[in-house]
Scaffold this motif. Sequence first.
Motif, short mmCIF file in Angstrom:
data_model
loop_
_atom_site.label_atom_id
_atom_site.label_comp_id
_atom_site.label_asym_id
_atom_site.label_seq_id
_atom_site.Cartn_x
_atom_site.Cartn_y
_atom_site.Cartn_z
N ARG A 153 -79.97 8.26 2.10
CA ARG A 153 -81.19 8.58 2.88
C ARG A 153 -81.04 9.91 3.61
NH1 ARG A 153 -82.62 2.48 5.21
NH2 ARG A 153 -83.81 1.84 3.37
N HIS A 195 -74.34 1.49 11.09
CA HIS A 195 -75.70 2.04 11.10
C HIS A 195 -76.55 1.42 9.99
CE1 HIS A 195 -78.78 4.79 12.22
NE2 HIS A 195 -78.74 5.49 11.11
N CYS A 200 -80.52 1.45 10.27
CA CYS A 200 -80.89 1.96 8.92
C CYS A 200 -80.81 0.83 7.90
CB CYS A 200 -79.99 3.13 8.54
SG CYS A 200 -80.62 4.08 7.14
N CYS A 207 -86.46 4.03 12.16
CA CYS A 207 -86.25 5.48 12.25
C CYS A 207 -86.62 6.03 13.62
CB CYS A 207 -87.05 6.19 11.16
SG CYS A 207 -86.59 5.68 9.49
N CYS A 210 -83.61 6.01 15.71
CA CYS A 210 -82.37 6.51 15.08
C CYS A 210 -81.93 7.85 15.66
CB CYS A 210 -82.61 6.65 13.58
SG CYS A 210 -81.19 7.34 12.71
N ALA A 213 -82.62 10.80 13.21
CA ALA A 213 -83.97 10.95 12.64
C ALA A 213 -84.42 12.42 12.55
CB ALA A 213 -84.97 10.14 13.46
N CYS A 216 -83.04 13.76 9.35
CA CYS A 216 -83.02 12.90 8.16
C CYS A 216 -84.26 13.13 7.31
CB CYS A 216 -82.93 11.44 8.59
SG CYS A 216 -82.98 10.32 7.17
N ALA A 222 -88.26 5.73 4.61
CA ALA A 222 -87.17 5.10 3.89
C ALA A 222 -87.56 3.70 3.43
CB ALA A 222 -85.92 5.04 4.77
S1 SF4 Z 1 -83.97 8.30 10.24
FE1 SF4 Z 1 -82.85 8.28 8.30
S2 SF4 Z 1 -80.78 7.57 8.86
FE2 SF4 Z 1 -82.13 7.07 10.56
S3 SF4 Z 1 -82.82 4.97 10.21
FE3 SF4 Z 1 -84.35 6.31 9.30
S4 SF4 Z 1 -83.73 6.55 7.16
FE4 SF4 Z 1 -81.96 5.75 8.28
#
Ligand code: SF4
Length: 226
Positions: A153, A195, A200, A207, A210, A213, A216, A222
């Motif tokens: 991801r 994580h 995740c 997200c 996160c 984020a 990402c 995702a």
């Molecule tokens: S931002 Fe990216 S790493 Fe974070 S939870 Fe969402 S998909 Fe996963």
Amino acid sequence: MKFKDYIQRLRTYYGPPRKPRVTRAWEIILYENVAYLVDDQRRDEVWAELKKAVGVTPRKILEAPPAKVAAVIARGGMQPAHRADKLRRAAVIAMDTFDGDVDSALGWPLKTLRRGLKKFPGIGDPGADKILMLTRTAPVLSLDSSGLRVLLRLGYGSSEGGYAAQYASVQEAIAPELPKDYDALIAAHQLLRQHGQTLCSRNAPECEQCPLARWCPSAGRAAVEA
Ligand code: SF4
């Protein structure tokens, strides 16, 4: 952002990573097979029960009646008899291929060692990498399915193909950024796993909470791609 920056942010968010429960090659193999689809705490409990009631050397596993092993590990998830059989098969391989002492093979040439480790039930490339990393035999980053998902991801490797292809592509992409020291590799493994098991997650990544984020490419989409 570099790999080490992602890991640092995860460490800041989650705190110090959990120490691996087992760090010897044979015990890692047994620990992987003792339970199925349970959380770490339950796996630890089942491991402790096996250690107390049966013992965890290859010889002790082979000496115990299979029904007894199945009963002792029953709390470790589905199909205890099947898991007990896997422990028994692992013990047979340990005796036949490693003369009862898997850890004594850690000095073998890496290719030969990998081939030998992959004879054990449940041990493919990720499992072999885990043994090499946790026993501090080779500086590789082992990834379980949760850690692999996080790195995919984040944009490492390709999600084309099956699990083995994805694992290989992420390993290739991450290789230039990997730390060389074992403590950092083990911490990265544990944090990526944590994580992937929490924020995740496969079907409902959070997200908006996160710490990665901002960097990402999958943030906010995702779950759709999972
Ligand atoms: S931002 Fe990216 S790493 Fe974070 S939870 Fe969402 S998909 Fe996963």
